[in-house]
Design a protein around this motif. Structure first.
Motif, short mmCIF file in Angstrom:
data_model
loop_
_atom_site.label_atom_id
_atom_site.label_comp_id
_atom_site.label_asym_id
_atom_site.label_seq_id
_atom_site.Cartn_x
_atom_site.Cartn_y
_atom_site.Cartn_z
N ASP A 173 0.83 -1.21 0.00
CA ASP A 173 0.00 0.00 0.00
C ASP A 173 0.86 1.26 0.00
OD1 ASP A 173 -2.30 -1.51 0.03
OD2 ASP A 173 -2.73 -1.21 2.16
N LEU A 174 1.90 1.25 0.81
CA LEU A 174 2.79 2.40 0.88
C LEU A 174 3.49 2.62 -0.46
CD1 LEU A 174 3.95 4.65 2.67
CD2 LEU A 174 5.74 3.06 3.38
N LEU A 175 3.92 1.54 -1.08
CA LEU A 175 4.57 1.65 -2.39
C LEU A 175 3.62 2.23 -3.44
CD1 LEU A 175 6.67 -1.62 -2.60
CD2 LEU A 175 7.53 0.72 -2.66
N LEU A 176 2.35 1.83 -3.37
CA LEU A 176 1.36 2.36 -4.32
C LEU A 176 1.20 3.87 -4.19
CD1 LEU A 176 -1.54 -0.26 -4.21
CD2 LEU A 176 -0.15 0.36 -6.20
N ASN A 177 1.34 4.37 -2.97
CA ASN A 177 1.06 5.78 -2.71
C ASN A 177 2.30 6.65 -2.48
OD1 ASN A 177 -1.87 5.58 -2.68
ND2 ASN A 177 -1.58 4.36 -0.85
N HIS A 178 3.48 6.05 -2.39
CA HIS A 178 4.64 6.82 -1.94
C HIS A 178 5.01 7.96 -2.89
CE1 HIS A 178 7.29 4.56 -4.68
NE2 HIS A 178 8.25 5.39 -4.35
N LYS A 179 4.76 7.81 -4.19
CA LYS A 179 5.08 8.90 -5.11
C LYS A 179 4.16 10.10 -4.89
CE LYS A 179 7.42 6.12 -8.49
NZ LYS A 179 7.41 5.42 -9.75
N ASP A 180 2.89 9.82 -4.59
CA ASP A 180 1.96 10.91 -4.27
C ASP A 180 2.37 11.58 -2.96
OD1 ASP A 180 0.38 10.40 -6.53
OD2 ASP A 180 -0.89 8.98 -5.44
#
Length: 196
Positions: A173-180
């Motif tokens: 989940d963190l990887l999915l959102n880390h760029k945002d």
């Protein structure tokens, strides 16, 4: 003693030449500015904080500091490559559950990611922008603490169970959102610099 902070010569009104006293005053000054010491050089030599030569006469003291937000930004940049290593270790460990070095590495990774997750919550507005972030951070903290507790008790089977069942989906989940998240933290950093 000449003192340099981030490459600039500074005068902080420190009259004592005792290294311990100088470092205490410098650390207080750095903390006051919301930063942390990331590198210390004495007479051009890198020094480990655990092995300070307190009795040595020092002519030049150099500090490199960074803000918590700068460290957070760097961590978000590194997250993907470190996560790949974590998932590789998780795959490898399923074949050899007795590989303690991989278990230690994964527990250290969880501790590092927990620092990122909590820093995003405490030092940024991420939790205001993403309404479910507080719940995510609480879940990550809960499962990380389970991992740490099982590791202390040397219950490595339980460590792996929590890593596979609870922590790895949270890392995904963190990887999915880390760029945002990174984009938002960078915006906050630019606004902060404009205000200063």
């Amino acid at each position: 003693m000449e003192i340099f902070i981030n490459g600039e010569k500074v005068s902080l009104g420190i009259r004592t030449t005792r290294l311990l006293n100088v470092l205490e005053k410098l650390e207080a000054n750095v903390i006051k500015h919301g930063e942390v010491i990331v590198e210390l050089k004495l007479d051009g030599e890198m020094v480990d904080g655990r092995a300070l030569p307190l009795n040595k006469k020092v002519r030049v003291l150099e500090l490199t500091t960074r803000s918590h937000r700068e460290i957070l930004i760097e961590s978000l940049y590194l997250l993907e490559s470190y996560s790949n290593k974590f998932f590789d270790n998780l795959d490898d460990i399923s074949e050899d559950e007795q590989d303690l070095s991989k278990v230690i590495e994964m527990v250290s990774f969880v501790e590092w990611v927990l620092g990122i997750v909590l820093s995003l919550k405490e030092a940024t507005a991420i939790d205001l922008l993403y309404t479910d972030y507080d719940e995510y951070a609480d879940d990550f903290k809960k499962y990380a603490e389970e991992v740490f507790e099982a590791f202390k008790k040397e219950e490595f089977g339980e460590v792996l169970e929590v890593l596979e069942g609870a922590v790895s989906p949270l890392v995904d989940d963190l990887l999915l959102n880390h760029k945002d998240y990174l984009r938002e933290v960078l915006k906050e950093e630019r606004r902060k610099k404009l205000l200063n």
